[in-house]
Structure formats: C-alpha cells, structure tokens
Design an enzyme around this catalytic site. Sequence first.
Site, mmCIF file in Angstrom:
data_model
loop_
_atom_site.group_PDB
_atom_site.id
_atom_site.type_symbol
_atom_site.label_atom_id
_atom_site.label_comp_id
_atom_site.label_asym_id
_atom_site.label_seq_id
_atom_site.Cartn_x
_atom_site.Cartn_y
_atom_site.Cartn_z
ATOM 1 N N CYS A 43 -3.836 -3.678 12.023
ATOM 2 C CA CYS A 43 -2.407 -4.656 11.881
ATOM 3 C C CYS A 43 -2.558 -5.574 13.399
ATOM 4 C CB CYS A 43 -1.313 -3.650 12.471
ATOM 5 S SG CYS A 43 -0.809 -2.510 11.345
ATOM 6 N N ARG B 251 0.744 -1.193 0.076
ATOM 7 C CA ARG B 251 -0.131 -0.322 0.118
ATOM 8 C C ARG B 251 0.776 1.272 0.009
ATOM 9 N NH1 ARG B 251 -0.807 3.133 4.364
ATOM 10 N NH2 ARG B 251 0.419 1.039 5.732
#
EC number: 2.1.1.45
Length: 264
Positions: free
Chosen positions: A146, A21
């Site tokens: 995460c 990303r």
Amino acid sequence: MHQYHDLLERILSDGAQKHDRTGTGTLSVFGHQMRFNLAAGFPMVTTKRLPLKAIVHELLWFLKGDTNIKYLHDHGVTIWDEWADANGDLGPVYGYQWRSWPTSDGGQIDQISNVVDMIRRNPDSRRLIVTAWNPADVEKMALPPCHCLFQFYVANGKLSCQLYQRSADVFLGVPFNIASYALLTMMVAQVTGLKLGEFVHSFGDVHLYSNHIEQARLQLSRTPRPLPTMTLNPDVKDIFAFRYEDFALAGYDPHPHIKAEVAV
C-alpha cells in the site's frame, strides 16, 4: 495533527462511495497530501492511542528484510496475522523488496543500503528512491504494498522524505504509516549526519471504511494534544543496528484507544 483531522473531514464531506476488494465499502477521495515538520515534534496522532511497540517492531522487521511474522510474534505484534499463511509467510512483501529486490541476472539489490550510501555520497541526487512495488512479484504477495514508494531529499543539511501510498485505510492504517515513515526518516538522518526536515505523505486512493465512520466522527470530536518527542540512541550509526531499546518517546498523552475492525 490538524493535517490528519483535515483529511478525515475531507473524506467524510467529499468522499465517493466505492466498492472494494474486502466487500466492506468505503468513502474515498483520490489525491491528497500532508506535510509534517519533523523538527516540531514526532507526528503521532494524539486523538486516539497508537501502539508504539507495533510501529517500531514492524519497521525494524521491514529493515531486516524479513517476510515471516515470527519476528513480530516474538515481540508481541500481531498486525500482519490476517494475511500470513499457515507457516507465517507473506511472500515477497516490503522487507524482501527493500533489501533483496531480484534482478534479471539472478542477483539482488539492497535498496536501503544503496539509498543510505547515496545520501552520504551524493545528497543532491534526485534518485534517492526505494520502491516496494515490483510488478513481477505482486501476485505472489499476501498483500501488495500500500505504501509503495518513498523518496529522500536533502537541502540545507536537512533530510526530508516523501511517501507515495497508492491505497490508504485512513482510520487504522494512516496514523501508523505517518509515525513509521517519520521514524524511518529520523533513523536515516541520524546515520547520515543530517538534521530533520519534513515528512511529506502523498496519497492515491485514501479511504474510510464504512464500518469506521462512527469511530472517525468520535475521533474528530476530540481535541488534539501537543505532539510527543522521539529520541534515538545517538550511538547508533548503522541503519540496520537499531533495536527497540534505541527509541524513546516522551510526552505522549493521547486520548483513549478507539476500537475498529480491520478489513481483510
């Protein structure tokens, strides 16, 4: 902390090159697990210096249910700055999901209070879980979680915790995550009257950013030193009553800090 060095070495030797990303590029492996005996020392990486103040204050910030960086700034912590909006807000990230998970009827679930209460009432439960991954809110978050789910486990009077981390920045993030969840496990053990078991760290995509490779090699060239010990103020019996002053780290003698840029 050979477990962490073993992971770095695995990624350097076996990692697949992947796009990501941030546009930085990574070496990545999928699926890995590390185990730390919390009775054998506090698992804080010694082959580079870690910022204890940031680790503790971020965890306390999560436990407050806060999602604005003002508390962090008030305590000199800037690790979330890159993702905050102009008002310091991050959207419904970790603290919100931990403490105020929204229900379909307009209510909220305090997952931390619930799991601590369940450990006390039914320590053999297999439902001692807290999750930050809320599909309905992911697009509203500045950064989707995460470290997204953790589970407690009680056996023989000892508390263990397993974290599932879907995405892990192995050089900058993982040492921080190990220390944070080890500390959370110690806090929960204290307020529930349990001894320390293990912290188990399980990964999905664990990766080394391409601009961290030389730093990782430098770190691997250093010899790990004895683990420090962490002591909590024994008078604290409420998981939400801990303050920074209630934590004392002794015997931490790390190698020097290694600078690396965060991928945003």
